[in-house]
Write an enzyme that holds these catalytic residues in place. Structure first.
Site, mmCIF file in Angstrom:
data_model
loop_
_atom_site.group_PDB
_atom_site.id
_atom_site.type_symbol
_atom_site.label_atom_id
_atom_site.label_comp_id
_atom_site.label_asym_id
_atom_site.label_seq_id
_atom_site.Cartn_x
_atom_site.Cartn_y
_atom_site.Cartn_z
ATOM 1 N N ASP A 158 0.865 -1.188 0.000
ATOM 2 C CA ASP A 158 0.000 0.000 0.000
ATOM 3 C C ASP A 158 0.900 1.236 0.000
ATOM 4 O OD1 ASP A 158 -2.373 1.615 0.388
ATOM 5 O OD2 ASP A 158 -1.732 1.875 2.462
ATOM 6 N N SER A 159 0.270 2.386 -0.179
ATOM 7 C CA SER A 159 1.019 3.643 -0.126
ATOM 8 C C SER A 159 1.518 3.945 1.287
ATOM 9 C CB SER A 159 0.125 4.782 -0.613
ATOM 10 O OG SER A 159 -1.079 4.801 0.140
ATOM 11 N N CYS A 163 -4.028 -1.182 -2.072
ATOM 12 C CA CYS A 163 -4.256 0.259 -2.151
ATOM 13 C C CYS A 163 -5.259 0.480 -3.281
ATOM 14 C CB CYS A 163 -2.937 0.950 -2.464
ATOM 15 S SG CYS A 163 -3.085 2.715 -2.779
ATOM 16 N N GLU A 191 -5.539 9.020 9.993
ATOM 17 C CA GLU A 191 -4.146 8.920 10.461
ATOM 18 C C GLU A 191 -3.910 9.742 11.726
ATOM 19 O OE1 GLU A 191 -1.081 8.917 7.545
ATOM 20 O OE2 GLU A 191 -2.184 7.484 6.288
ATOM 21 N N CYS A 211 -11.398 3.122 -0.195
ATOM 22 C CA CYS A 211 -10.068 3.598 0.196
ATOM 23 C C CYS A 211 -9.673 2.801 1.432
ATOM 24 C CB CYS A 211 -10.117 5.087 0.517
ATOM 25 S SG CYS A 211 -8.590 5.727 1.225
ATOM 26 N N HIS A 259 -8.273 3.400 4.136
ATOM 27 C CA HIS A 259 -8.470 3.952 5.479
ATOM 28 C C HIS A 259 -9.916 3.904 5.962
ATOM 29 C CE1 HIS A 259 -4.554 5.504 4.472
ATOM 30 N NE2 HIS A 259 -4.424 6.132 5.616
#
Ligand code: DGL
Length: 276
Positions: A15-16, A78, A157, A189, A191
């Site tokens: 993932d990023s 991702c 985050e 996404c 997150h």
């Protein structure tokens, strides 16, 4: 029939940054025999606002790195990389490869009753129209509405998973999807599963949330089984079952990882990803 040793190789997941841990977590839950090598591109995150060319180049480097780790399959955990880079990556490797978009799109197409599906994700994922293309391959009549929600990633985050600020921003982002009357919403996404309670509350009981992280682990299990690659037994005691690599800020990654994954993440190693 693959040799036993080959089946016991790890699955590569990338993932990023930290978001793909929601996918790794599902793999850990659903196929606990599997070992994982995770790479988070913490030096170059976010991918969601970058161009297709850049995200593809980064993804190719990561796949080359994962191959040095003798992985038997790769999960592009991702959404933005899955939206942009799958074709290029398929050309690069000859082991099974799976992204998060297709499994999520499939379940959304199967779930909607009123034919109105919403997708939330990064600017890149929404701009690519990829969820809509996959859904239309299965059910061309479904109306798919995308909404980029760029503030969700920093909110998650920052740990603001349940917070008035997140409520307020989510209400603004989601109002147009509520007005359209969608009955299915894809959390497109990495997150977003972490704020699914907030999103679910705002959307209301009539809307089913589809979590591509969960669906990807289901598909991965099927894919490994199809290729006779499922690990037949749990890793030996004391064996390092989950290994984590990042391109920067390993300590910060480790803190976040330990907040969402219950298996203690003992270490994360920084590697120079630009060299791959
Ligand atoms: N992992 C990204 C995704 O799922 C979100 C974070 C980023 O923009 O890099 O699209």
């Amino acid at each position: 029939m693959e040799a036993l040793e080959y089946r016991e190789r790890p699955v590569g997941v990338f993932d990023s940054g930290v978001g793909g841990l929601t996918v790794a977590r599902e793999i850990m839950r659903q196929i606990p025999n599997e070992k994982i090598v995770y790479f988070g591109d913490t030096a170059r995150v976010p991918y969601g606002s970058k161009s297709r060319e850049t995200v593809t180049r980064f993804s190719e480097q990561i796949v080359r790195f994962l191959q040095t780790q003798q992985v038997k399959a790769i999960v592009v955990a991702c959404n933005t990389a899955s939206a942009y880079a799958m074709d290029a990556l398929e050309k690069e490797i000859d082991i099974p490869l799976i992204g998060v978009v297709k499994p999520g799109a499939k379940v959304a197409a199967e779930t909607t009753k009123n034919g109105r599906v919403g997708v939330i994700g990064t600017e890149g994922t929404i701009g690519s129209g990829i969820y809509s293309s996959y859904i239309h391959q299965i059910r061309p009549e479904v109306q798919v509405t995308g909404k980029a929600c760029p503030l969700f990633v920093p909110l998650v985050e920052e740990g603001l998973w349940e917070d008035p600020v997140t409520d307020e921003i989510a209400s603004r982002y989601l109002s147009e999807l509520i007005d359209i009357g969608i009955d299915t919403l894809i959390l497109g996404c990495t997150h977003y599963p972490l704020i699914r309670k907030t999103v679910g509350r705002i959307m209301g009981d009539g809307v089913t949330l589809v979590n591509p992280a969960y669906e990807t682990a289901v598909e991965l299990k099927a894919l490994l089984s199809e290729h006779n690659l499922l690990s037949p037994s749990p890793p030996a005691l004391g064996e390092n079952r989950y290994r984590f690599y990042v391109s920067d800020a390993a300590e910060k990654f480790k803190r976040f990882a330990n907040s969402i994954i219950k298996y203690g993440i003992l270490s994360a190693k920084t590697i120079p990803i630009e060299e791959y």
